[in-house]
Write a protein that holds these residues in place. Structure first.
Motif, PDB file in Angstrom:
ATOM      1  N   GLU A 139       0.829  -1.213   0.000  1.00 18.79           N
ATOM      2  CA  GLU A 139       0.000   0.000   0.000  1.00 18.79           C
ATOM      3  C   GLU A 139       0.864   1.265   0.000  1.00 18.79           C
ATOM      4  N   THR A 140       1.909   1.255   0.812  1.00 22.31           N
ATOM      5  CA  THR A 140       2.803   2.410   0.879  1.00 22.31           C
ATOM      6  C   THR A 140       3.471   2.642  -0.477  1.00 22.31           C
ATOM      7  N   GLU A 141       3.870   1.552  -1.115  1.00 20.71           N
ATOM      8  CA  GLU A 141       4.490   1.664  -2.441  1.00 20.71           C
ATOM      9  C   GLU A 141       3.509   2.231  -3.469  1.00 20.71           C
ATOM     10  N   TYR A 142       2.260   1.776  -3.365  1.00 22.24           N
ATOM     11  CA  TYR A 142       1.220   2.238  -4.299  1.00 22.24           C
ATOM     12  C   TYR A 142       0.955   3.735  -4.116  1.00 22.24           C
ATOM     13  N   ILE A 143       0.941   4.171  -2.859  1.00 27.67           N
ATOM     14  CA  ILE A 143       0.738   5.598  -2.551  1.00 27.67           C
ATOM     15  C   ILE A 143       1.830   6.433  -3.222  1.00 27.67           C
ATOM     16  N   CYS A 144       3.076   5.982  -3.109  1.00 32.16           N
ATOM     17  CA  CYS A 144       4.208   6.707  -3.705  1.00 32.16           C
ATOM     18  C   CYS A 144       4.137   6.677  -5.223  1.00 32.16           C
ATOM     19  N   LYS A 145       3.905   5.471  -5.762  1.00 36.34           N
ATOM     20  CA  LYS A 145       3.899   5.303  -7.213  1.00 36.34           C
ATOM     21  C   LYS A 145       2.815   6.142  -7.879  1.00 36.34           C
ATOM     22  N   LYS A 146       1.641   6.183  -7.259  1.00 36.58           N
ATOM     23  CA  LYS A 146       0.497   6.886  -7.861  1.00 36.58           C
ATOM     24  C   LYS A 146       0.416   8.359  -7.456  1.00 36.58           C
ATOM     25  N   LEU A 147       1.366   8.788  -6.630  1.00 34.26           N
ATOM     26  CA  LEU A 147       1.385  10.185  -6.167  1.00 34.26           C
ATOM     27  C   LEU A 147       0.097  10.580  -5.439  1.00 34.26           C
ATOM     28  N   ILE A 148      -0.397   9.658  -4.629  1.00 33.96           N
ATOM     29  CA  ILE A 148      -1.568   9.958  -3.797  1.00 33.96           C
ATOM     30  C   ILE A 148      -1.079  10.823  -2.636  1.00 33.96           C
ATOM     31  N   HIS A 149      -1.785  11.932  -2.381  1.00 35.31           N
ATOM     32  CA  HIS A 149      -1.406  12.767  -1.237  1.00 35.31           C
ATOM     33  C   HIS A 149      -1.731  12.014   0.051  1.00 35.31           C
ATOM     34  N   CYS A 150      -0.810  12.064   0.988  1.00 36.75           N
ATOM     35  CA  CYS A 150      -1.022  11.303   2.220  1.00 36.75           C
ATOM     36  C   CYS A 150      -0.408  12.031   3.405  1.00 36.75           C
ATOM     37  N   ILE A 151      -1.209  12.278   4.432  1.00 34.03           N
ATOM     38  CA  ILE A 151      -0.688  12.828   5.676  1.00 34.03           C
ATOM     39  C   ILE A 151      -0.785  11.713   6.717  1.00 34.03           C
ATOM     40  N   TYR A 152       0.366  11.137   7.041  1.00 37.62           N
ATOM     41  CA  TYR A 152       0.392  10.025   7.989  1.00 37.62           C
ATOM     42  C   TYR A 152       0.140  10.551   9.404  1.00 37.62           C
ATOM     43  N   MET A 153      -0.313   9.678  10.279  1.00 35.89           N
ATOM     44  CA  MET A 153      -0.568  10.088  11.665  1.00 35.89           C
ATOM     45  C   MET A 153       0.724  10.590  12.312  1.00 35.89           C
ATOM     46  N   SER A 154       1.864  10.006  11.904  1.00 38.62           N
ATOM     47  CA  SER A 154       3.147  10.457  12.467  1.00 38.62           C
ATOM     48  C   SER A 154       3.440  11.915  12.069  1.00 38.62           C
ATOM     49  N   ASP A 155       3.028  12.325  10.861  1.00 34.27           N
ATOM     50  CA  ASP A 155       3.178  13.728  10.436  1.00 34.27           C
ATOM     51  C   ASP A 155       2.317  14.633  11.323  1.00 34.27           C
ATOM     52  N   ILE A 156       1.109  14.138  11.607  1.00 35.93           N
ATOM     53  CA  ILE A 156       0.162  14.953  12.377  1.00 35.93           C
ATOM     54  C   ILE A 156       0.680  15.159  13.798  1.00 35.93           C
ATOM     55  N   LYS A 157       1.269  14.092  14.370  1.00 33.24           N
ATOM     56  CA  LYS A 157       1.774  14.188  15.749  1.00 33.24           C
ATOM     57  C   LYS A 157       2.984  15.118  15.835  1.00 33.24           C
ATOM     58  N   SER A 158       3.736  15.230  14.717  1.00 33.98           N
ATOM     59  CA  SER A 158       4.974  16.003  14.790  1.00 33.98           C
ATOM     60  C   SER A 158       4.795  17.445  14.304  1.00 33.98           C
ATOM     61  N   GLN A 159       3.597  17.782  13.809  1.00 38.50           N
ATOM     62  CA  GLN A 159       3.393  19.142  13.288  1.00 38.50           C
ATOM     63  C   GLN A 159       2.299  19.875  14.050  1.00 38.50           C
ATOM     64  N   ASP A 160       2.298  21.183  13.849  1.00 37.64           N
ATOM     65  CA  ASP A 160       1.270  22.024  14.419  1.00 37.64           C
ATOM     66  C   ASP A 160      -0.069  21.730  13.719  1.00 37.64           C
ATOM     67  N   LEU A 161      -1.133  21.590  14.498  1.00 36.96           N
ATOM     68  CA  LEU A 161      -2.438  21.229  13.909  1.00 36.96           C
ATOM     69  C   LEU A 161      -2.953  22.297  12.943  1.00 36.96           C
ATOM     70  N   ASN A 162      -2.615  23.567  13.210  1.00 32.42           N
ATOM     71  CA  ASN A 162      -3.056  24.637  12.298  1.00 32.42           C
ATOM     72  C   ASN A 162      -2.423  24.490  10.921  1.00 32.42           C
ATOM     73  N   THR A 163      -1.164  24.042  10.904  1.00 36.02           N
ATOM     74  CA  THR A 163      -0.471  23.837   9.631  1.00 36.02           C
ATOM     75  C   THR A 163      -1.159  22.727   8.847  1.00 36.02           C
ATOM     76  N   ILE A 164      -1.471  21.650   9.543  1.00 38.38           N
ATOM     77  CA  ILE A 164      -2.167  20.523   8.899  1.00 38.38           C
ATOM     78  C   ILE A 164      -3.530  20.996   8.372  1.00 38.38           C
ATOM     79  N   THR A 165      -4.257  21.739   9.206  1.00 36.30           N
ATOM     80  CA  THR A 165      -5.587  22.210   8.822  1.00 36.30           C
ATOM     81  C   THR A 165      -5.508  23.082   7.569  1.00 36.30           C
ATOM     82  N   GLN A 166      -4.498  23.957   7.499  1.00 38.24           N
ATOM     83  CA  GLN A 166      -4.337  24.813   6.324  1.00 38.24           C
ATOM     84  C   GLN A 166      -4.087  23.987   5.062  1.00 38.24           C
ATOM     85  N   GLN A 167      -3.298  22.921   5.213  1.00 35.81           N
ATOM     86  CA  GLN A 167      -3.040  22.027   4.073  1.00 35.81           C
ATOM     87  C   GLN A 167      -4.347  21.408   3.576  1.00 35.81           C
ATOM     88  N   LEU A 168      -5.179  21.000   4.531  1.00 35.91           N
ATOM     89  CA  LEU A 168      -6.437  20.349   4.162  1.00 35.91           C
ATOM     90  C   LEU A 168      -7.379  21.343   3.495  1.00 35.91           C
TER      91      LEU A 168
END
Ligand SMILES: [Mn+2]
Length: 251
Positions: A139-168
């Motif tokens: 699945e991870t390989e498919y996400i990369c190959k197909k250029l599917i946008h993905c925000i992993y939970m680890s990204d969310i834990k390490s970033q400011d929630l406002n930054t994530i919200t703005q991206q969304l």
């Protein structure tokens, strides 16, 4: 607001048995009189027929609505129906899992997204997955190959929630279909689901994010899936889903 019940667990590979009870259970925690409630006819033993009914219903739906599953396979026919009336659209998915395992037709709740992509119902770059924290290598390989946008939970834990919200918010710049697998929440607050996962979203954080996203007014259709009253503890997952509906109803 229109609520559409889809009491279908036939795409859940057995893991979903009980998710057909979710729509009525969730609605029991709401003031039903303040919603317009409809139901799509489905047959547990017939995925193809049930999916056809869902697709037809959604392609004839000319208003905003919240769909209550049911297992995640319902998102396949629902997005397909939605695509008939929205030529260029985004798909925003909150889920602990990417659901990109196989390419089964009709799709189950483990591969509905892969089939949507493989059947070219939506270009992969128009998809954003949020909250992923358990995925197979394939699945991870498919996400990369197909250029599917993905925000992993680890990204969310390490970033400011406002930054994530703005991206969304930036992502939702076109008509957007929003799919919420209840397992994106932490298993402590959403234990009643097929594949409960720890380290997920806290209620307050995801509710805050969603409140801001719906202000874009670009969310056109929402589904809430994978609530399973049979696996629940003191109905807390169904109750959480009812709160989610109340949070989203002004979309
Ligand atoms: Mn999931």
């Amino acid at each position: 607001m229109k609520l559409i019940k889809i009491p279908f667990s036939g795409g859940g590979l057995g893991k979903g048995n009980g998710s057909n009870e979710a729509p009525n259970k969730i609605i029991s925690f709401l003031d039903a009189a303040s919603f317009q409630i409809e139901e799509i006819p489905v047959e547990e033993s017939n995925i193809s027929l049930s999916h056809k009914n869902i697709e037809n219903f959604i392609s004839n739906l000319n208003q905003k609505a919240i769909l209550l599953g049911g297992d995640h396979s319902i998102t396949y026919p629902s997005v397909k129906g939605f695509s008939k009336n929205n030529k260029d659209f985004k798909l925003l998915i909150f889920d602990a899992h990417p659901d990109l395992v196989n390419n089964f037709v009709p799709p189950t709740h483990e591969d509905y997204l892969k089939v949507l992509i493989e059947k070219k119902i939506i270009p992969p770059q128009n998809i954003l997955l949020v909250g992923i924290r358990n995925s197979d290598k394939i699945e991870t390989e498919y996400i990369c190959k197909k250029l599917i946008h993905c925000i992993y939970m680890s990204d969310i834990k390490s970033q400011d929630l406002n930054t994530i919200t703005q991206q969304l918010i930036s992502f939702c710049d076109q008509p957007t279909y929003l799919s919420i697998d209840i397992d994106v929440f932490d298993s402590d607050i959403a234990p009643g689901t097929g594949y409960a996962e720890p380290n997920g979203f806290k209620q307050k954080d995801l509710f805050n994010i969603l409140q801001k996203i719906i202000q874009t007014k670009n969310i056109k259709l929402i589904d809430i899936v994978e609530v399973n009253p049979k696996k629940d503890i003191e109905n807390k997952t169904s109750f959480l889903a009812s709160k989610l509906i109340q949070t989203l109803q002004e979309f």
